[in-house]
Scaffold this active site. Sequence first.
Site, mmCIF file in Angstrom:
data_model
loop_
_atom_site.group_PDB
_atom_site.id
_atom_site.type_symbol
_atom_site.label_atom_id
_atom_site.label_comp_id
_atom_site.label_asym_id
_atom_site.label_seq_id
_atom_site.Cartn_x
_atom_site.Cartn_y
_atom_site.Cartn_z
ATOM 1 N N SER A 1 0.821 -1.205 0.000
ATOM 2 C CA SER A 1 0.000 0.000 0.000
ATOM 3 C C SER A 1 0.861 1.264 0.000
ATOM 4 O O SER A 1 1.969 1.266 0.548
ATOM 5 C CB SER A 1 -0.878 -0.014 1.253
ATOM 6 O OG SER A 1 -1.399 1.265 1.498
ATOM 7 N N TYR B 1 -1.998 -0.347 10.114
ATOM 8 C CA TYR B 1 -2.207 -0.903 8.775
ATOM 9 C C TYR B 1 -0.927 -0.781 7.945
ATOM 10 O O TYR B 1 -0.454 -1.755 7.355
ATOM 11 C CB TYR B 1 -3.368 -0.163 8.092
ATOM 12 C CG TYR B 1 -3.524 -0.485 6.625
ATOM 13 C CD1 TYR B 1 -3.865 -1.774 6.210
ATOM 14 C CD2 TYR B 1 -3.327 0.489 5.639
ATOM 15 C CE1 TYR B 1 -4.005 -2.072 4.863
ATOM 16 C CE2 TYR B 1 -3.466 0.193 4.297
ATOM 17 C CZ TYR B 1 -3.801 -1.082 3.914
ATOM 18 O OH TYR B 1 -3.931 -1.390 2.586
HETATM 19 N N1 NAD Z 1 -8.504 -0.235 -2.368
HETATM 20 C C1 NAD Z 1 -7.439 0.523 -2.116
HETATM 21 O O1 NAD Z 1 -7.476 1.757 -2.263
HETATM 22 C C2 NAD Z 1 -6.142 -0.102 -1.669
HETATM 23 C C3 NAD Z 1 -5.024 0.736 -1.531
HETATM 24 C C4 NAD Z 1 -3.821 0.178 -1.112
HETATM 25 C C5 NAD Z 1 -3.734 -1.173 -0.862
HETATM 26 N N2 NAD Z 1 -4.833 -1.967 -0.989
HETATM 27 C C6 NAD Z 1 -4.695 -3.391 -0.688
HETATM 28 O O2 NAD Z 1 -5.205 -4.133 -1.782
HETATM 29 C C7 NAD Z 1 -5.794 -5.350 -1.330
HETATM 30 C C8 NAD Z 1 -7.213 -5.453 -1.834
HETATM 31 O O3 NAD Z 1 -7.936 -4.325 -1.352
HETATM 32 P P1 NAD Z 1 -9.484 -4.106 -1.631
HETATM 33 O O4 NAD Z 1 -9.682 -2.651 -1.772
HETATM 34 O O5 NAD Z 1 -9.961 -5.032 -2.696
HETATM 35 O O6 NAD Z 1 -10.070 -4.533 -0.217
HETATM 36 P P2 NAD Z 1 -11.338 -5.433 0.149
HETATM 37 O O7 NAD Z 1 -11.516 -5.276 1.621
HETATM 38 O O8 NAD Z 1 -12.478 -5.106 -0.733
HETATM 39 O O9 NAD Z 1 -10.823 -6.888 -0.183
HETATM 40 C C9 NAD Z 1 -10.118 -7.683 0.707
HETATM 41 C C10 NAD Z 1 -10.857 -9.008 0.852
HETATM 42 O O10 NAD Z 1 -10.092 -9.847 1.703
HETATM 43 C C11 NAD Z 1 -10.946 -10.548 2.566
HETATM 44 N N3 NAD Z 1 -10.189 -10.864 3.761
HETATM 45 C C12 NAD Z 1 -9.725 -10.015 4.721
HETATM 46 N N4 NAD Z 1 -9.059 -10.700 5.651
HETATM 47 C C13 NAD Z 1 -9.062 -12.002 5.278
HETATM 48 C C14 NAD Z 1 -8.544 -13.201 5.828
HETATM 49 N N5 NAD Z 1 -7.895 -13.190 6.989
HETATM 50 N N6 NAD Z 1 -8.733 -14.358 5.173
HETATM 51 C C15 NAD Z 1 -9.407 -14.384 4.002
HETATM 52 N N7 NAD Z 1 -9.947 -13.286 3.429
HETATM 53 C C16 NAD Z 1 -9.773 -12.113 4.065
HETATM 54 C C17 NAD Z 1 -12.105 -9.606 2.836
HETATM 55 O O11 NAD Z 1 -13.294 -10.305 3.178
HETATM 56 C C18 NAD Z 1 -12.233 -8.858 1.510
HETATM 57 O O12 NAD Z 1 -13.225 -9.442 0.685
HETATM 58 C C19 NAD Z 1 -5.666 -5.318 0.192
HETATM 59 O O13 NAD Z 1 -4.507 -6.015 0.548
HETATM 60 C C20 NAD Z 1 -5.486 -3.852 0.516
HETATM 61 O O14 NAD Z 1 -4.784 -3.666 1.720
HETATM 62 C C21 NAD Z 1 -6.029 -1.466 -1.392
#
Ligand code: NAD
Length: 343
Positions: free
Chosen positions: A141, A166
């Site tokens: 991130s 985080y």
């Molecule tokens: N969306 C953003 O702006 C953004 C920015 C930087 C980094 N990220 C990273 O990208 C990745 C995806 O983000 P996103 O926006 O799709 O988030 P999201 O929350 O929509 O997707 C993450 C999914 O992981 C599942 N999850 C969480 N913990 C879990 C576990 N212990 N076991 C199994 N499943 C689990 C959740 O149910 C969720 O469906 C994440 O790692 C997030 O930290 C996202």
Amino acid sequence: MDGLLKNAKRVFVTGGAGFIGFYLCRELLKQGIQVTALDNLNDYYDVSLKEYRLRQLSAFDNFYFQKCDLSDEEALNRTFAEFQPEIVVNLAAQAGVRYSIDHPRAYINSNIVGFFNLLEACRQSMDSGQTPVRHLVFASSSSVYGMNPKVPYSVSDQTDWPVSLYAATKKSDELLAYAYAKLYGIPMTGLRFFTVYGPLGRPDMAYFKFANRMVKGEKIQIYNYGDMYRDFTYIDDIVKGILKVMDRVPSKDERDAMYRIYNIGNHKPENLMHFLDVLENSLLEAGVIRNKVERELLPMQPGDVYQTFADVEDLRRDFGFVPATNLEEGLRNFAKWYKEYYG
Ligand SMILES: NC(=O)c1ccc[n+]([C@@H]2O[C@H](COP(=O)([O-])OP(=O)(O)OC[C@H]3O[C@@H](n4cnc5c(N)ncnc54)[C@H](O)[C@@H]3O)[C@@H](O)[C@H]2O)c1
């Protein structure tokens, strides 16, 4: 090595019911690749949105879903051994900056213990007679840059001052991954995403909450008196970037590890007030709202950073790709979807 995706028969996506996971799975499925998505379907935000995404994916014959928590080592190993993935993409995580203040353990369980379990599953695939994992791509991130005063943020900048738990867990993931890449020869690429938005996005994110408040006619609270900048990245660009990266194993670095980190961001920070103007206009145009709402200007919140701005030159150099969708187009698509989904 190039062309990994063309030859890979099976891809494993953790967090497959999540925002980015859904779009990535859909693209892989369209390409005829066998995809197993794993997700614990936690209720950090509206579970029905995760179920909705899964219903769309279930329309593909080559899709398989496993409800599983990454922190459940045995269940993860079972799924892994059964499916024998060639490429693994880790998107599952406890996301969000402010939530970590009240729920710190969720971050340790998913982002540290869960990610460690996944690394171990990859390692076991290398020496257990299973199909060896040929590439692990994982989500990091932009928040790892913390209070970095230098812009744009480059992957060569120091990231030792996280301002949220985080961010600290994401930085830890990068270090854990490096050690496994070096020790066990598993190729790994980490991607630092910059504020991702779009249709079917995450309701916990600021832009989505702003939209919800506009719909209710409620006043919008804006931190640091609106003086904040974010590099907003449209979901399609993120998926294109992940696909490009998945396709190529990183060459060995100077310390003999097949490991790289890239930023994926729009490399164009937007002022928060301008962002709100574009969002509001998009919602007005799509017929989601009829009137503009009041804005309340407040001081900075703990854990927030002033600006995010991605240096994407490494991505351009290695993959000939950088995100390009502008805010107007991205938010127009979001507003249209919002109208269809919520009526
Ligand atoms: N969306 C953003 O702006 C953004 C920015 C930087 C980094 N990220 C990273 O990208 C990745 C995806 O983000 P996103 O926006 O799709 O988030 P999201 O929350 O929509 O997707 C993450 C999914 O992981 C599942 N999850 C969480 N913990 C879990 C576990 N212990 N076991 C199994 N499943 C689990 C959740 O149910 C969720 O469906 C994440 O790692 C997030 O930290 C996202």
